[in-house]
Design a protein around this motif. Structure first.
Motif, short mmCIF file in Angstrom:
data_model
loop_
_atom_site.label_atom_id
_atom_site.label_comp_id
_atom_site.label_asym_id
_atom_site.label_seq_id
_atom_site.Cartn_x
_atom_site.Cartn_y
_atom_site.Cartn_z
N VAL A 241 0.78 -1.37 0.08
CA VAL A 241 0.08 -0.01 -0.05
C VAL A 241 0.86 1.19 -0.10
O VAL A 241 0.61 2.16 -0.72
CB VAL A 241 -1.00 -0.07 1.17
N VAL A 242 1.92 1.24 0.94
CA VAL A 242 2.97 2.43 1.01
C VAL A 242 3.72 2.60 -0.36
O VAL A 242 3.78 3.61 -1.04
CB VAL A 242 3.69 2.19 2.08
N SER A 243 4.04 1.46 -0.76
CA SER A 243 4.92 1.29 -2.03
C SER A 243 4.14 2.00 -3.26
O SER A 243 4.59 2.77 -4.13
CB SER A 243 5.14 -0.07 -2.38
N VAL A 244 2.93 1.58 -3.64
CA VAL A 244 2.19 1.83 -4.56
C VAL A 244 1.77 3.29 -4.44
O VAL A 244 1.75 4.02 -5.48
CB VAL A 244 1.04 1.06 -4.92
N SER A 245 1.36 3.70 -3.18
CA SER A 245 1.15 5.07 -3.05
C SER A 245 2.13 6.03 -3.18
O SER A 245 1.83 7.12 -3.87
CB SER A 245 0.37 5.43 -1.49
N ILE A 246 3.29 5.72 -3.29
CA ILE A 246 4.55 6.49 -3.48
C ILE A 246 4.69 6.90 -5.06
O ILE A 246 5.20 8.03 -5.44
CB ILE A 246 5.83 6.02 -2.82
N LEU A 247 4.00 6.06 -5.70
CA LEU A 247 3.70 6.46 -7.21
C LEU A 247 3.19 7.78 -7.33
O LEU A 247 3.14 8.48 -8.41
CB LEU A 247 3.09 5.30 -7.91
N GLY A 248 2.55 8.32 -6.40
CA GLY A 248 1.63 9.69 -6.52
C GLY A 248 3.00 10.88 -6.28
O GLY A 248 2.31 11.97 -6.75
N GLU A 249 4.02 10.50 -5.85
CA GLU A 249 5.13 11.64 -5.73
C GLU A 249 5.01 12.24 -7.01
O GLU A 249 5.43 13.40 -7.00
CB GLU A 249 6.40 10.85 -5.34
N PRO A 250 5.20 11.73 -8.37
CA PRO A 250 5.39 12.53 -9.52
C PRO A 250 4.42 13.53 -9.93
O PRO A 250 4.88 14.63 -10.41
CB PRO A 250 5.49 11.39 -10.43
N LEU A 251 3.25 13.37 -9.21
CA LEU A 251 2.02 14.25 -9.57
C LEU A 251 2.46 15.40 -8.77
O LEU A 251 2.43 16.69 -9.32
CB LEU A 251 0.69 13.41 -9.07
N GLY A 252 2.89 15.24 -7.37
CA GLY A 252 3.21 16.59 -6.62
C GLY A 252 4.42 17.44 -7.03
O GLY A 252 4.42 18.49 -7.63
N ALA A 253 5.35 16.52 -7.80
CA ALA A 253 6.47 17.17 -8.18
C ALA A 253 6.40 17.78 -9.54
O ALA A 253 6.84 18.96 -9.73
CB ALA A 253 7.72 15.83 -8.52
N ILE A 254 5.47 17.32 -10.28
CA ILE A 254 4.92 18.14 -11.59
C ILE A 254 4.28 19.30 -11.09
O ILE A 254 4.29 20.27 -11.56
CB ILE A 254 4.20 17.23 -12.42
N LEU A 255 3.32 19.30 -10.04
CA LEU A 255 2.49 20.43 -9.59
C LEU A 255 3.56 21.65 -9.24
O LEU A 255 3.43 22.72 -9.52
CB LEU A 255 1.49 20.11 -8.62
N TRP A 256 4.47 20.99 -8.12
CA TRP A 256 5.26 22.19 -7.81
C TRP A 256 6.10 22.84 -8.68
O TRP A 256 6.53 23.96 -8.56
CB TRP A 256 6.26 21.49 -6.53
N ALA A 257 6.72 22.15 -9.83
CA ALA A 257 7.53 22.48 -10.76
C ALA A 257 6.78 23.61 -11.55
O ALA A 257 7.27 24.66 -11.88
CB ALA A 257 8.07 21.47 -11.69
N ALA A 258 5.43 23.47 -11.66
CA ALA A 258 4.57 24.52 -12.52
C ALA A 258 4.49 25.54 -11.60
O ALA A 258 4.49 27.09 -12.25
CB ALA A 258 3.26 23.86 -13.04
N VAL A 259 4.29 25.44 -10.25
CA VAL A 259 3.96 26.66 -9.55
C VAL A 259 5.09 27.45 -9.27
O VAL A 259 5.35 28.54 -9.17
CB VAL A 259 3.22 26.18 -8.21
N PHE A 260 6.52 26.71 -8.61
CA PHE A 260 7.49 27.49 -8.26
C PHE A 260 8.87 27.55 -9.30
O PHE A 260 9.62 28.55 -9.17
CB PHE A 260 8.12 26.61 -7.04
N LEU A 261 8.77 26.74 -10.26
CA LEU A 261 9.71 26.91 -11.31
C LEU A 261 9.17 27.25 -12.69
O LEU A 261 10.21 27.62 -13.74
CB LEU A 261 10.28 25.36 -11.57
#
Length: 294
Positions: A241-261
């Motif tokens: 459950v934890v392992s598969v959930s970590i796959l959501g990390e790229p979604l946040g990374a893409i969002l933060w790159a759009a907002v801050f970079l």
């Protein structure tokens, strides 16, 4: 098993948001990857150690086997950071990330082999859907050549290392307190990374003030509020459950790159994100249910 004080699935999702800042923070630093990893774990250990030491006798409750396995988990975590960050110097970020996100495959296999933990077919489908989304995001950037191959192999090794870390955490967290586990795990990781930094003669200082703030942010946000919550949740949910959930990390990374970079997501990234979101929703909805009979 005692009832958790809060929903562990929601806690895992919150932790995914916290770790999703990692790529942004690393991107903004000027320090070498090994130094970033070293200070991330060292500052995490220093931040959490007082809470463990204030609870007198908590470390004494750990037997030698539990201490040894916790230390092994810490070595897996340190090796994960070293191999993953090193891979980024040989291959592209997207290629490295795609290979690292293969870790759910190793975790599910390990959970089945070592713990006899099974998940339903729908949960497997959700995990595969999320994994497909990650591959969609990064597949166009795969490189060829011997140098890229070295980076790809290191990224794959990083996936194996984080899988070992999660599996050991799942095994131990059923029987030992979080404070004792994180003290030994993060402490071992810190010592291993400091030793690696000394061995490679990488400078410990000379970095601008912003880097030190980013080191601290990586520790407090991405590790304390991210990995530590994962470790807490492992007492109540399967490692898969934890392992598969970590796959959501790229979604946040893409969002933060759009907002801050100022890097808006591409159509490919949005399509991959839709797959990841849908897969995670399906997986977390059914992961706790017993598998259906054939």
């Amino acid at each position: 098993m005692p009832r958790p004080p809060l929903n562990p699935y929601l806690a895992v999702m919150a932790a995914v948001v916290a770790v999703s800042f990692s790529a942004l923070f690393v991107r903004l630093t000027t320090a070498p990857p090994l130094v970033i990893a070293t200070y991330r774990l060292l500052f995490t250990f220093l931040a959490l150690a007082p809470f463990t030491l204030m609870k007198r006798g908590i470390l004494a409750t750990l037997d030698r086997r539990q201490v040894a396995l916790s230390a092994l988990s810490g070595l897996f975590l340190a090796l994960h950071f070293v191999t993953w960050f090193t891979s980024l110097g040989y291959t592209s970020v997207a290629s490295s990330t795609v290979l690292v996100t293969l870790q759910p495959v190793f975790v599910v296999l390990g959970s089945l082999l070592f713990f006899k933990e099974r998940i339903s077919r729908l949960a497997v489908m959700g995990g595969l859907l999320a994994l497909t989304g990650s591959i969609i995001i990064g597949a166009a950037d795969f490189q060829v050549g011997p140098r890229a191959l070295i980076g790809d192999l290191l990224a794959l090794l990083a996936a194996v290392m984080i899988s070992g870390y999660l599996l050991i955490g799942r095994r131990l967290r059923k029987g030992i307190p979080l404070e004792g586990y994180t003290f030994v795990t993060y402490g071992t990781s810190s010592l291993a990374l400091v030793a690696a930094t000394l061995f490679t003669r990488t400078p410990f200082g000379g970095y601008p003030p912003r880097d030190w703030l980013l080191f601290l942010a990586l520790a407090l946000v991405c590790t304390v509020m991210g990995h530590t919550i994962f470790n807490w949740a492992l007492k109540y949910v399967q490692a898969s459950v934890v392992s598969v959930s970590i796959l959501g990390e790229p979604l946040g990374a893409i969002l933060w790159a759009a907002v801050f970079l100022g890097e808006p997501p591409t159509l490919r990234q949005m399509a991959g994100g839709a797959f990841i979101f849908g897969g995670l929703y399906l997986f977390t909805r059914v992961a706790a249910r017993p598998p259906q009979p054939a």
